[in-house]
Write an enzyme that holds these catalytic residues in place. Structure first.
Site, PDB file in Angstrom:
ATOM      1  N   GLU A 306       0.909  -1.223  -0.081  1.00  0.00           N
ATOM      2  CA  GLU A 306       0.054   0.004  -0.107  1.00  0.00           C
ATOM      3  C   GLU A 306       0.843   1.233  -0.090  1.00  0.00           C
ATOM      4  O   GLU A 306       0.584   2.092   0.794  1.00  0.00           O
ATOM      5  CB  GLU A 306      -1.190  -0.025   1.389  1.00  0.00           C
ATOM      6  CG  GLU A 306      -1.858  -1.103   1.193  1.00  0.00           C
ATOM      7  CD  GLU A 306      -2.985  -1.108   2.249  1.00  0.00           C
ATOM      8  OE1 GLU A 306      -4.094  -1.635   1.993  1.00  0.00           O
ATOM      9  OE2 GLU A 306      -2.561  -0.717   3.540  1.00  0.00           O
ATOM     10  N   ASP A 380      -8.220  -9.128   4.041  1.00  0.00           N
ATOM     11  CA  ASP A 380      -7.905  -8.241   4.733  1.00  0.00           C
ATOM     12  C   ASP A 380      -9.030  -8.203   5.869  1.00  0.00           C
ATOM     13  O   ASP A 380      -9.817  -7.266   5.725  1.00  0.00           O
ATOM     14  CB  ASP A 380      -7.952  -6.963   3.897  1.00  0.00           C
ATOM     15  CG  ASP A 380      -7.371  -5.792   4.639  1.00  0.00           C
ATOM     16  OD1 ASP A 380      -6.996  -5.962   5.778  1.00  0.00           O
ATOM     17  OD2 ASP A 380      -7.560  -4.443   4.129  1.00  0.00           O
ATOM     18  N   GLU A 408     -12.730  -2.406  11.670  1.00  0.00           N
ATOM     19  CA  GLU A 408     -12.967  -1.857  10.424  1.00  0.00           C
ATOM     20  C   GLU A 408     -13.975  -2.118   9.390  1.00  0.00           C
ATOM     21  O   GLU A 408     -14.325  -1.456   8.815  1.00  0.00           O
ATOM     22  CB  GLU A 408     -11.428  -2.043   9.772  1.00  0.00           C
ATOM     23  CG  GLU A 408     -11.513  -1.258   8.334  1.00  0.00           C
ATOM     24  CD  GLU A 408      -9.898  -1.373   7.881  1.00  0.00           C
ATOM     25  OE1 GLU A 408      -8.993  -2.179   8.495  1.00  0.00           O
ATOM     26  OE2 GLU A 408      -9.521  -0.961   6.796  1.00  0.00           O
TER      27      GLU A 408
HETATM   28  O1  GCW Z   1      -7.083  -3.202   6.053  1.00  0.00           O
HETATM   29  C1  GCW Z   1      -5.986  -2.336   5.753  1.00  0.00           C
HETATM   30  C2  GCW Z   1      -6.449  -1.025   6.190  1.00  0.00           C
HETATM   31  C3  GCW Z   1      -5.323  -0.095   6.246  1.00  0.00           C
HETATM   32  C4  GCW Z   1      -4.027  -0.749   6.887  1.00  0.00           C
HETATM   33  C5  GCW Z   1      -3.555  -1.924   6.069  1.00  0.00           C
HETATM   34  C6  GCW Z   1      -2.382  -2.699   6.797  1.00  0.00           C
HETATM   35  C7  GCW Z   1      -2.463   0.118   8.500  1.00  0.00           C
HETATM   36  O2  GCW Z   1      -7.463  -0.618   5.530  1.00  0.00           O
HETATM   37  O3  GCW Z   1      -5.663   1.076   6.902  1.00  0.00           O
HETATM   38  O4  GCW Z   1      -3.170   0.097   7.260  1.00  0.00           O
HETATM   39  O5  GCW Z   1      -4.736  -2.773   6.165  1.00  0.00           O
HETATM   40  O6  GCW Z   1      -3.025  -3.779   7.718  1.00  0.00           O
HETATM   41  O7  GCW Z   1      -1.427  -2.606   6.681  1.00  0.00           O
END
Ligand code: GCW
Length: 717
Positions: A306, A380, A408
């Site tokens: 990311e 995720d 989340e």
């Molecule tokens: O799920 C995603 C989240 C991000 C997060 C990423 C991760 C910290 O939306 O906010 O960043 O995973 O785990 O690195």
């Protein structure tokens, strides 16, 4: 007149503690006087505490025991020098107490964090000993003993030996340096960086106490996405202040290390892990950290994911990056937790396959003080995912599980969802890495690979809200995480019951209503958000609410349509050999089960298969009808939770009762929103009528599509 006054007075004194104003600040460590029927400790027990240990950890344990027992029993429990009366509690190691040494207790197998609680006789007097090899063991033993008392267990004939199965039990805080918490729904970061190190908010102590009470022994205090500044001298001083406060509670501090720190704060031109200057910089940085935080735990790293920098920027591997940091930390005993959540810059044929593809070839290439930190599922933190294939694929590497305590993807802080069941499900998954019974729990414990290092990490849900976690029930997820990290084979139900008794009281009417409600709550979320193995259909970026229609994001895998693949024929992601073949990343036994429509089961059906709308499922319904039924069931489950909660009004303090009731009302509204929006959207593709008896969505599809939430909390960046 006088009669009424007397009656009123009597009523006031009789008012159970539960009826007092209560905001949840005390978490599960409430220590209110136990009501008669659940008070199993008679006057002859817990008459005094004998705790000769003098170190800060032993003192914390002793203070907690005294505070807890005095509160729970409703009488002061004094400290004594020796076991000079019947019913004393002796909290000590063989080194701090000759009486303990003389008992020759079987402490050998308890390591440096385990404890033993036993009813014994000392000098002819009945006593309870809480014994351990170390002060940290005493701390955990003290909390365990309090838990027994608080949950109404008899303590007159105890013989308990317990030790953590996982070595590092960590909270990962996604707290930025400006106090914004990424994916945080409980206010700001607890760490008041601006006022540290001189102002030490007393709340830091309560935080560490809470961690210790459930066995958490480490905290990564900054976000994996946060800036490198935390590694500069002024920030390290602030971190050191936290470390000092946490230390008596057995909680070590760790830091997320940004891979490009040598450039950003070190003035170097590269962060190439094979560059001698870069390596020297990290070594010096590690030395500097350990000078001021001698028990510093180590680094957590998010690299090449990311947009975060990483070794691949220099055409080096994850192992090159992790090993460089590991070498810097090794002389001090520190560890590197290298995250496997990679999300590369180029599109993959199936995002769920990326981590395995990148890390599997690196098995055996990491230094001994590197732990690979893998999310529970391959994608995720969805409401339901199959287990991550890496757990069965890295026999030569210690693999830690990372779960997300903050919700989340499960409704933020307002939806009631107990995650103990989700983690229990993941931990019980059989990887077949070494034949049947190779559960994920055993992989994480290190037992399967014979690893010394083991870790479990939970993304924290803490913040400045008075209730710490954003809602009363989200405290249960912090609690469950700690308990499962201590013992990944504990049952979610047992944990839910413990927490309920400690948090809401031992009244069977309360316990018998709350525990089943918690146990079903996560499935309810799955049903109204992503039933039958659907996933990642949440609003783009903020992840608030349904957005299965989103199709305009730059990269294919940023779009929900990529995951559900609904078309005129059917819905679901074919991850079998005819599709992305992600099933091949699992052991053959598992792969076969997932690949076969008949054995995959409803939970992962659309995760692994593209199924025709009219195909019949085991329930007898067509897929389309079943989808509608599941969405509807989720909404009904929330309605049931509301009824249950309403019925508890007489037994729960009004302040917390009201808050939970209001949050459940929000959840009910949002569950209906999820159901209606999802059904409206999928119906626009399936063109099937709703099965008889099911209400149509409240609004047309374009109404849902037009909803925007620019201010949704917890967003990244
Ligand atoms: O799920 C995603 C989240 C991000 C997060 C990423 C991760 C910290 O939306 O906010 O960043 O995973 O785990 O690195």
């Amino acid at each position: 007149m006088q009669k009424t006054l007397l009656a009123l007075l009597a009523l006031l004194t009789l008012l159970p503690a539960a009826a007092r104003a209560e905001d949840g600040y005390r978490l599960w460590l409430r220590y209110d006087r136990l009501a008669e029927p659940s008070r199993r400790v008679d006057a002859a027990a817990a008459t005094a505490i004998v705790a000769p240990g003098s170190g800060p950890v032993a003192q914390a344990a002793r203070a907690e025991l005294q505070r807890g027992l005095s509160g729970l029993l409703g009488r002061p429990v004094a400290m004594a020098r020796d076991v000079d009366r019947d019913g004393a509690i002796l909290l000590a190691t063989p080194r701090s107490s000759p009486a303990i040494a003389a008992l020759h207790l079987p402490l050998d197998r308890l390591g440096d964090e385990g404890y033993l609680i036993r009813t014994v006789r000392i000098g002819g007097r009945p006593a309870t000993v809480i014994a351990a090899n170390s002060d940290r063991g005493l701390l955990y033993g003290a909390f365990a003993f309090l838990r027994l008392v608080q949950t109404g267990r008899a303590i007159d004939r105890l013989d308990i030996a317990d030790a953590p199965k996982v070595k590092l039990r960590l909270l990962d805080h996604w707290d930025n340096l400006d106090r914004h918490v990424e994916r945080g729904y409980a206010g700001q970061s607890l760490w008041d960086w601006q006022k540290l190190p001189l102002w030490k908010d007393p709340r830091y102590i309560d935080y560490a106490r809470a961690d210790a009470s459930i066995g958490i022994n480490g905290a990564v205090v900054n976000n994996v996405n946060s800036k490198a500044d935390i590694l500069t001298a002024p920030w390290l001083e602030k971190v050191a202040a936290l470390a000092e406060i946490f230390r008596p509670w057995g909680v070590r501090v760790y830091l997320s290390a940004r891979f490009s720190a040598p450039i950003e704060i070190g003035g170097l031109r590269t962060a190439d892990p094979l560059d001698p200057q870069v390596r020297a910089w990290w070594k010096a940085k590690a030395d500097e950290i350990y000078r001021i935080i001698p028990d510093f735990g180590g680094f957590l790293v998010k690299a090449n994911s990311e947009g975060q920098p990483g070794p691949q920027d220099y055409k080096r591997s994850h192992a090159d990056g992790a090993n460089m940091l590991a070498d810097a930390l090794a002389p001090h005993g520190g560890v590197v937790m290298w995250r496997a959540f990679v999300y590369s810059a180029t599109g993959a044929d199936d995002r769920a396959k990326q981590a395995y593809d990148e890390f599997k070839p690196l098995d055996g290439k990491f230094r001994p003080n590197v732990i690979l930190q893998v999310k529970n599922g391959p994608l995720d933190f969805q409401p339901r995912e199959p287990f991550h294939p890496l757990f069965g694929a890295m026999p030569k590497t210690p693999v830690a599980i990372e779960v997300e305590i903050t919700k989340e993807y499960l409704g933020f802080a307002t939806h009631l969802a107990f995650l103990g069941t989700m983690w229990e499900e993941a931990l019980a998954s059989d990887t077949f890495a070494r034949g049947r019974g190779s559960t994920l729990a055993k992989v994480v414990e290190g037992a399967l690979g014979g690893h010394n290092l083991s870790a479990m990490a939970g993304v924290a849900n803490t913040g400045t809200d008075r209730n710490w976690s954003g809602s009363q029930f989200d405290q249960a997820n912090w609690y469950a995480f700690g308990r499962l990290a201590w013992d990944p084979q504990l049952s979610a139900r047992a944990i839910a019951e413990e927490w309920t008794r400690m948090t809401w009281g031992n009244d069977p009417r309360v316990v018998d209503a709350i525990v089943p409600m918690m146990m079903g709550s996560r499935q309810a979320v799955v049903d109204y958000m992503t039933p039958l193995g659907l996933h990642h259909l949440m609003g783009t970026g903020h992840h608030y609410g349904p957005a299965p229609w989103v199709n305009d994001q730059q990269r294919p895998e940023w779009n929900p349509v990529y995951y559900h693949r609904a078309d005129a024929n059917g819905i679901g992601f074919d991850r079998t050999a005819t599709g992305s073949n992600a099933v091949a990343q699992y052991a053959p036994e598992v792969a076969r089960r997932f690949a076969d429509r008949r054995s995959v089961g409803d939970d992962y059906l659309l995760w692994f298969h593209h199924v025709k709308w009219d195909d019949r499922l085991d329930t007898g319904r067509t897929l389309w009808d079943e989808l509608v039924a599941r969405y509807t069931r989720g909404v009904e489950e929330v309605a049931g939770m509301r009824r249950t909660w309403a019925s508890l009004a007489p037994y729960v303090d009004p302040q917390r009762h009201e808050e939970v009731a209001a949050f459940l009302a929000i959840q009910a509204r949002e569950a209906s929103w999820w159901r209606d929006a999802s059904i409206a959207y999928f119906q626009s593709i399936s063109h099937r009528p709703l099965p008889a008896g099911f209400a149509p969505p409240a609004h047309p599809l374009d109404y849902y599509e037009a909803l925007k939430f620019p201010y949704a909390p917890g967003q990244g960046g």
